[in-house]
Design a protein around this motif. Structure first.
Motif, PDB file in Angstrom:
ATOM      1  N   ILE A  81      37.484  40.267  48.533  1.00 28.96           N
ATOM      2  CA  ILE A  81      36.900  40.081  49.839  1.00 28.96           C
ATOM      3  C   ILE A  81      37.644  39.811  51.117  1.00 28.96           C
ATOM      4  CG2 ILE A  81      36.786  37.645  49.493  1.00 28.96           C
ATOM      5  CD1 ILE A  81      33.844  40.002  50.992  1.00 28.96           C
ATOM      6  N   ASP A  82      38.822  39.591  50.973  1.00 26.16           N
ATOM      7  CA  ASP A  82      39.751  39.081  52.054  1.00 26.16           C
ATOM      8  C   ASP A  82      40.222  40.434  52.639  1.00 26.16           C
ATOM      9  OD1 ASP A  82      39.232  36.492  51.861  1.00 26.16           O
ATOM     10  OD2 ASP A  82      40.934  36.085  50.576  1.00 26.16           O
ATOM     11  N   VAL A  83      40.661  41.268  51.559  1.00 28.23           N
ATOM     12  CA  VAL A  83      41.134  42.651  51.972  1.00 28.23           C
ATOM     13  C   VAL A  83      40.151  43.265  52.729  1.00 28.23           C
ATOM     14  CG1 VAL A  83      41.998  44.705  51.285  1.00 28.23           C
ATOM     15  CG2 VAL A  83      42.665  42.604  50.114  1.00 28.23           C
ATOM     16  N   VAL A  84      38.796  42.983  52.311  1.00 25.88           N
ATOM     17  CA  VAL A  84      37.709  43.967  52.903  1.00 25.88           C
ATOM     18  C   VAL A  84      37.480  43.248  54.305  1.00 25.88           C
ATOM     19  CG1 VAL A  84      35.375  44.498  52.845  1.00 25.88           C
ATOM     20  CG2 VAL A  84      36.607  44.571  51.029  1.00 25.88           C
ATOM     21  N   LYS A  85      37.511  42.096  54.592  1.00 25.88           N
ATOM     22  CA  LYS A  85      37.322  41.579  55.692  1.00 25.88           C
ATOM     23  C   LYS A  85      38.635  41.878  56.912  1.00 25.88           C
ATOM     24  CE  LYS A  85      34.404  37.474  54.416  1.00 25.88           C
ATOM     25  NZ  LYS A  85      34.435  36.075  54.506  1.00 25.88           N
ATOM     26  N   ALA A  86      39.700  41.805  56.365  1.00 27.30           N
ATOM     27  CA  ALA A  86      40.989  42.109  57.125  1.00 27.30           C
ATOM     28  C   ALA A  86      40.788  43.735  57.680  1.00 27.30           C
ATOM     29  CB  ALA A  86      42.141  41.871  56.385  1.00 27.30           C
ATOM     30  N   ALA A  87      40.371  44.608  56.658  1.00 23.51           N
ATOM     31  CA  ALA A  87      40.169  45.787  57.169  1.00 23.51           C
ATOM     32  C   ALA A  87      39.150  45.972  58.205  1.00 23.51           C
ATOM     33  CB  ALA A  87      39.852  46.732  55.778  1.00 23.51           C
ATOM     34  N   LEU A  88      37.978  45.399  58.069  1.00 25.21           N
ATOM     35  CA  LEU A  88      36.931  45.448  59.261  1.00 25.21           C
ATOM     36  C   LEU A  88      37.542  44.816  60.704  1.00 25.21           C
ATOM     37  CD1 LEU A  88      33.893  44.582  57.064  1.00 25.21           C
ATOM     38  CD2 LEU A  88      34.564  46.869  57.898  1.00 25.21           C
ATOM     39  N   ASP A  89      38.248  43.739  60.465  1.00 30.82           N
ATOM     40  CA  ASP A  89      38.676  43.176  61.586  1.00 30.82           C
ATOM     41  C   ASP A  89      39.972  43.589  62.244  1.00 30.82           C
ATOM     42  OD1 ASP A  89      36.662  41.303  61.197  1.00 30.82           O
ATOM     43  OD2 ASP A  89      37.897  39.759  60.517  1.00 30.82           O
ATOM     44  N   GLY A  90      40.577  44.706  61.614  1.00 29.82           N
ATOM     45  CA  GLY A  90      41.747  45.398  61.995  1.00 29.82           C
ATOM     46  C   GLY A  90      43.010  44.690  61.989  1.00 29.82           C
ATOM     47  N   THR A  91      43.044  43.569  61.104  1.00 27.32           N
ATOM     48  CA  THR A  91      44.106  42.565  60.978  1.00 27.32           C
ATOM     49  C   THR A  91      44.823  42.985  59.741  1.00 27.32           C
ATOM     50  OG1 THR A  91      42.912  40.847  60.113  1.00 27.32           O
ATOM     51  CG2 THR A  91      43.247  40.893  62.432  1.00 27.32           C
ATOM     52  N   PRO A  92      46.254  42.829  59.514  1.00 30.98           N
ATOM     53  CA  PRO A  92      46.718  42.804  58.304  1.00 30.98           C
ATOM     54  C   PRO A  92      46.397  41.825  57.224  1.00 30.98           C
ATOM     55  CG  PRO A  92      48.257  41.842  59.606  1.00 30.98           C
ATOM     56  CD  PRO A  92      47.160  42.360  60.470  1.00 30.98           C
ATOM     57  N   ALA A  93      45.952  42.278  56.009  1.00 26.54           N
ATOM     58  CA  ALA A  93      45.511  41.415  55.052  1.00 26.54           C
ATOM     59  C   ALA A  93      46.499  40.578  54.235  1.00 26.54           C
ATOM     60  CB  ALA A  93      44.746  42.276  53.876  1.00 26.54           C
ATOM     61  N   LYS A  94      46.294  39.245  53.911  1.00 22.32           N
ATOM     62  CA  LYS A  94      47.381  38.676  53.408  1.00 22.32           C
ATOM     63  C   LYS A  94      47.450  39.040  51.979  1.00 22.32           C
ATOM     64  CE  LYS A  94      45.677  34.420  55.700  1.00 22.32           C
ATOM     65  NZ  LYS A  94      45.265  33.187  56.004  1.00 22.32           N
ATOM     66  N   LYS A  95      48.555  38.788  51.675  1.00 20.70           N
ATOM     67  CA  LYS A  95      48.866  39.178  50.114  1.00 20.70           C
ATOM     68  C   LYS A  95      48.310  38.194  49.120  1.00 20.70           C
ATOM     69  CE  LYS A  95      52.955  40.428  47.053  1.00 20.70           C
ATOM     70  NZ  LYS A  95      54.275  40.285  46.773  1.00 20.70           N
ATOM     71  N   ALA A  96      47.460  39.175  48.284  1.00 18.27           N
ATOM     72  CA  ALA A  96      46.814  38.182  47.263  1.00 18.27           C
ATOM     73  C   ALA A  96      47.597  37.540  46.252  1.00 18.27           C
ATOM     74  CB  ALA A  96      45.613  39.329  46.573  1.00 18.27           C
ATOM     75  N   PRO A  97      47.177  36.733  45.717  1.00 17.32           N
ATOM     76  CA  PRO A  97      48.115  35.936  44.615  1.00 17.32           C
ATOM     77  C   PRO A  97      47.950  36.694  43.450  1.00 17.32           C
ATOM     78  CG  PRO A  97      46.171  34.576  45.228  1.00 17.32           C
ATOM     79  CD  PRO A  97      46.327  35.598  46.205  1.00 17.32           C
ATOM     80  N   ALA A  98      48.907  36.647  42.714  1.00 19.02           N
ATOM     81  CA  ALA A  98      48.977  37.006  41.332  1.00 19.02           C
ATOM     82  C   ALA A  98      48.032  36.829  40.418  1.00 19.02           C
ATOM     83  CB  ALA A  98      50.688  37.117  40.652  1.00 19.02           C
ATOM     84  N   THR A  99      47.183  37.307  39.822  1.00 22.76           N
ATOM     85  CA  THR A  99      46.228  36.832  38.883  1.00 22.76           C
ATOM     86  C   THR A  99      46.559  37.390  37.649  1.00 22.76           C
ATOM     87  OG1 THR A  99      44.733  38.684  39.726  1.00 22.76           O
ATOM     88  CG2 THR A  99      44.314  36.344  40.879  1.00 22.76           C
ATOM     89  N   LYS A 100      45.708  36.818  36.808  1.00 24.35           N
ATOM     90  CA  LYS A 100      45.862  37.442  35.133  1.00 24.35           C
ATOM     91  C   LYS A 100      45.071  38.724  35.146  1.00 24.35           C
ATOM     92  CE  LYS A 100      45.978  33.145  32.860  1.00 24.35           C
ATOM     93  NZ  LYS A 100      45.301  32.364  31.847  1.00 24.35           N
ATOM     94  N   ALA A 101      45.578  39.491  34.299  1.00 25.18           N
ATOM     95  CA  ALA A 101      44.905  40.828  34.198  1.00 25.18           C
ATOM     96  C   ALA A 101      43.245  40.575  33.592  1.00 25.18           C
ATOM     97  CB  ALA A 101      45.581  41.549  33.260  1.00 25.18           C
ATOM     98  N   ALA A 102      42.461  41.729  34.326  1.00 20.28           N
ATOM     99  CA  ALA A 102      41.229  41.449  34.151  1.00 20.28           C
ATOM    100  C   ALA A 102      40.845  41.982  32.849  1.00 20.28           C
ATOM    101  CB  ALA A 102      40.410  42.455  35.061  1.00 20.28           C
ATOM    102  N   ALA A 103      39.727  41.439  32.292  1.00 23.24           N
ATOM    103  CA  ALA A 103      39.297  41.656  30.976  1.00 23.24           C
ATOM    104  C   ALA A 103      38.838  43.353  30.707  1.00 23.24           C
ATOM    105  CB  ALA A 103      38.261  41.055  30.351  1.00 23.24           C
ATOM    106  N   PRO A 104      39.234  43.774  29.740  1.00 19.02           N
ATOM    107  CA  PRO A 104      39.112  45.327  29.683  1.00 19.02           C
ATOM    108  C   PRO A 104      37.352  45.477  29.779  1.00 19.02           C
ATOM    109  CG  PRO A 104      39.690  44.315  27.538  1.00 19.02           C
ATOM    110  CD  PRO A 104      39.847  43.279  28.427  1.00 19.02           C
ATOM    111  N   PRO A 105      37.005  46.603  29.931  1.00 19.66           N
ATOM    112  CA  PRO A 105      35.528  47.044  29.759  1.00 19.66           C
ATOM    113  C   PRO A 105      35.145  46.724  28.462  1.00 19.66           C
ATOM    114  CG  PRO A 105      36.866  48.997  30.181  1.00 19.66           C
ATOM    115  CD  PRO A 105      37.813  47.736  30.318  1.00 19.66           C
ATOM    116  N   ALA A 106      33.699  46.507  28.355  1.00 26.68           N
ATOM    117  CA  ALA A 106      32.950  46.335  27.134  1.00 26.68           C
ATOM    118  C   ALA A 106      32.951  47.366  26.300  1.00 26.68           C
ATOM    119  CB  ALA A 106      31.511  45.770  27.302  1.00 26.68           C
ATOM    120  N   PRO A 107      33.247  47.661  25.011  1.00 32.23           N
ATOM    121  CA  PRO A 107      33.350  48.687  24.441  1.00 32.23           C
ATOM    122  C   PRO A 107      31.849  49.486  24.168  1.00 32.23           C
ATOM    123  CG  PRO A 107      33.060  46.763  22.799  1.00 32.23           C
ATOM    124  CD  PRO A 107      33.054  46.325  24.126  1.00 32.23           C
TER     125      PRO A 107
END
Length: 363
Positions: free
Chosen positions: A75-101
């Motif tokens: 959401i922070d990247v989307v807001k920054a793109a709409l406002d025309g300001t550079p987005a803050k670097k997102a903190p490193a997070t754990k890998a998302a869970a794989p999709p359901a089989p």
């Protein structure tokens, strides 16, 4: 206005009204109004002039539920793109869970392969700790139990254990009038000095070859008895002479179940303590006066009368070896019942006397 009576306006001039729920409406910067003619927008005569429309909006596509969560933009990247300001670097997070089989046609989902995680591994450190703890418990607990029982148990002194004997009624001239035999059989007590040395050696060769050196309980004899029962071997038992005496005089001979285990434990404790308190000759004398030899005779003196009709003092080496051979199976090894078995056991006892140094091979 077109031929159908509608105003022709561009998409930028169309009023959007109230935006739909969940849809963001972005209002761009206001533009200057376009010049209008005096006659109206369409230039037709008498047309009412329309006010300039500054409600131009741009509609963003809605976020659909079928988009996987790991593919959605933060959401922070989307807001920054709409406002025309550079987005803050997102903190490193754990890998998302794989999709359901994917689901099978029948409706049941195909099970995904189990990941190689911590649950699938064996914690060998705890396994080793458990083995060490079990070994310590198996060694330490019996030692503590034995030490406590050794301190508590009371061992009778030599001469305190009385056994029933045959009572002989004699006349004034010394002739025998009658005998009173106790229910457990014929028994005549004698002292250790009345028993010939070679008869004693024969009994030790048959039942306990290291009698004078063991502490009342033989670990090697116990292990040897287990090996012989499993794989076959000589006929020497695992109990020492002291243990056999304690079993016959004090704790009984129960063999099976919990009673057999308790009997064996008491036998071990009492025999070990007795070996430290009684002289070895006292133990051997008491044993030879109580052990059963068959033919209703208890004790070596009664057995000497029953088998050879002579006093115990007059027994020869061969006769003493035969009586010692009968202790293991008093009724089964009787020469009148099984002469071949008695001869085999008798030879084994004589070989044992050579082994302990009581006889030479020539003798």
């Amino acid at each position: 206005m077109n031929n159908e009576g509608r105003h022709d306006r561009s998409a930028d001039d169309a009023p959007t009204g109230r935006p739909a729920d969940g849809v963001s409406a972005v209002r761009p910067a206001r533009r200057p109004p376009r010049p209008e003619s005096a006659t109206g927008r369409s230039g037709g005569p008498g047309a009412r002039p329309l006010p300039p429309d500054d409600r131009r909006t741009s509609v963003l596509p809605p976020v659909r539920d079928e988009v996987p969560p790991h593919l959605r933009d933060p959401i922070d990247v989307v807001k920054a793109a709409l406002d025309g300001t550079p987005a803050k670097k997102a903190p490193a997070t754990k890998a998302a869970a794989p999709p359901a089989p994917p689901r099978r046609p029948g409706g049941r989902s195909k099970a995904a392969p189990r990941p190689e995680g911590r649950r699938g591994r064996v914690n060998w450190r705890w396994v080793r700790r458990g083995i060490v703890a079990a070994a310590i418990a198996m060694i330490v607990l019996p030692i503590i139990t034995f030490a406590m029982a050794y301190m508590i148990v009371e061992v009778p002194r030599p001469g305190d254990i009385r056994t029933n004997q045959v009572s002989t009624i004699l006349a004034s001239d010394g002739s025998e009038l009658a005998k009173i035999v106790p229910p457990e059989g014929n028994r005549i007590d004698v002292t250790i000095d009345q028993i010939p040395v070679q008869v004693r050696n024969a009994v030790m060769a048959a039942e306990d070859r290291d009698f004078y050196s063991n502490p009342g309980f033989s670990i090697t004899g116990f292990l040897r008895a287990i090996k012989n029962n499993l794989f076959g071997g000589d006929l020497q038992g695992g109990s020492t002479i002291t243990q056999q005496y304690v079993k016959n005089a004090l704790v009984g001979s129960e063999r099976s179940g919990l009673g057999g285990l308790l009997r064996k434990a008491k036998e071990l404790v009492i025999s070990t303590k007795m070996a430290g308190q009684w002289p070895k000759d006292e133990v051997l004398q008491s044993y030879l006066n109580i052990i059963y030899f068959g033919r209703g005779s208890y004790g070596v003196a009664a057995a000497s009368k029953a088998y050879f009709d002579k006093r115990v003092e007059d027994l020869t080496v061969a006769e003493g070896a035969l009586l010692a051979a009968l202790i293991q199976q008093p009724s089964g090894l009787d020469p009148a019942v099984d002469p071949e078995g008695a001869r085999e056991r008798w030879n084994w006892v004589l070989d044992g006397m050579v082994e302990i140094g009581a006889l030479t091979p020539q003798e």
